[in-house]
Design a protein around this motif. Structure first.
Motif, PDB file in Angstrom:
ATOM      1  N   ASP A  39      46.281  37.196  38.303  1.00  0.00           N
ATOM      2  CA  ASP A  39      46.228  38.623  38.614  1.00  0.00           C
ATOM      3  C   ASP A  39      47.528  39.298  38.206  1.00  0.00           C
ATOM      4  N   GLU A  92      30.172  35.337  43.827  1.00  0.00           N
ATOM      5  CA  GLU A  92      30.964  36.286  43.044  1.00  0.00           C
ATOM      6  C   GLU A  92      30.720  37.714  43.532  1.00  0.00           C
ATOM      7  N   THR A  93      29.468  38.015  43.854  1.00  0.00           N
ATOM      8  CA  THR A  93      29.130  39.336  44.377  1.00  0.00           C
ATOM      9  C   THR A  93      29.772  39.555  45.740  1.00  0.00           C
ATOM     10  N   GLN A  95      32.424  38.150  46.837  1.00  0.00           N
ATOM     11  CA  GLN A  95      33.869  38.277  46.633  1.00  0.00           C
ATOM     12  C   GLN A  95      34.254  39.739  46.439  1.00  0.00           C
ATOM     13  N   SER A  96      33.503  40.438  45.616  1.00  0.00           N
ATOM     14  CA  SER A  96      33.783  41.856  45.372  1.00  0.00           C
ATOM     15  C   SER A  96      33.587  42.672  46.643  1.00  0.00           C
ATOM     16  N   TYR A  99      36.439  42.101  49.140  1.00  0.00           N
ATOM     17  CA  TYR A  99      37.668  42.791  48.764  1.00  0.00           C
ATOM     18  C   TYR A  99      37.660  44.257  49.158  1.00  0.00           C
ATOM     19  N   ARG A 100      36.512  44.779  49.558  1.00  0.00           N
ATOM     20  CA  ARG A 100      36.468  46.138  50.096  1.00  0.00           C
ATOM     21  C   ARG A 100      36.746  46.144  51.602  1.00  0.00           C
TER      22      ARG A 100
END
Length: 225
Positions: A39, A92-93, A95-96, A99-100
């Motif tokens: 990152d 993966e979904t 994870q996004s 992160y919110r």
């Protein structure tokens, strides 16, 4: 914080030895182990984060919690899986989506975390976080941030509740997966660093669901097996 990687190793029953790293020394560890950063910060510079694992059996060094979890599943297939077959895309979904939620939780614990650090790390943490936010650590959390965090957990609760009554504390309803470890690591971060009254405030949301999740996973939060 109890990172999801520690939960992952303990859940799989893999032995580990912890080495504690001060914030100013993280970059040096990356360079020593030859790890590429995954990152960048908002200025485009490499972002050096923990956790990191080093596996002497394969002489592999890995950073980033999700990459570590994938490595453990691939390298130790005879241990309980973190990503059940066919769930990588869903993870993966998630994870996004997670992160919110995470920034709202960070705003609640941001100042409390600092008091748990050694002096060198305190200075680094305060300097970098205050530069990023433009606020003193003590100014980051107010009632607005508490409201934002509760709303974020309302959303998380709605995702889990889609599994139906009695199955709404694990992401898959039954059986542990990596997404559960992400959730509990954030909750354990709050429990460990916050004052008791602040942690109880979170425990009061959604009929005590978050405290029950922490209690369920507490056996996997031990420092070293």
């Amino acid at each position: 914080m109890t990172p999801s990687s520690r939960f992952a190793l303990n859940y799989k029953g893999l032995p580990l030895k912890s080495e504690w790293v001060e914030y100013p020394d993280i970059e040096a560890v990356y360079r020593k182990l030859g790890i590429e950063t995954t990152d960048k910060n908002r200025h485009g510079n490499p972002l050096y984060t923990l956790p990191i694992i080093y596996d002497p059996s394969t002489q592999s060094a890995i950073s980033d919690s999700m990459r570590i979890a994938k490595y453990l599943d691939e390298t130790y297939p005879d241990t309980p899986r973190l990503f059940p077959a066919g769930t990588l895309a869903l993870h993966e979904t998630f994870q996004s989506a997670w992160y919110r939620v995470q920034p709202s939780l960070w705003a609640i614990v941001a100042c409390s975390v600092c008091s748990w650090l050694n002096e060198r790390s305190q200075i680094f943490y305060r300097t970098t976080r205050e530069a990023n936010t433009g606020k003193k650590l003590e100014e980051i959390r107010g009632e607005k941030e508490w409201k934002d965090a509760e709303e974020a957990f309302d959303k998380l609760n709605s995702w889990l509740s889609a599994n139906g009554e009695g199955k709404d504390e694990l992401v898959m309803g039954e059986g542990v997966c990596y997404a559960d470890l992400q959730i509990v690591s954030g909750l354990m971060w709050a429990k460990t660093t916050l004052a008791e009254d602040d942690w109880k405030r979170i425990c009061g949301w959604h009929n005590g669901k978050w405290e029950r999740i922490v209690n369920y996973f507490s056996k996997y939060a031990v420092i070293d097996l």
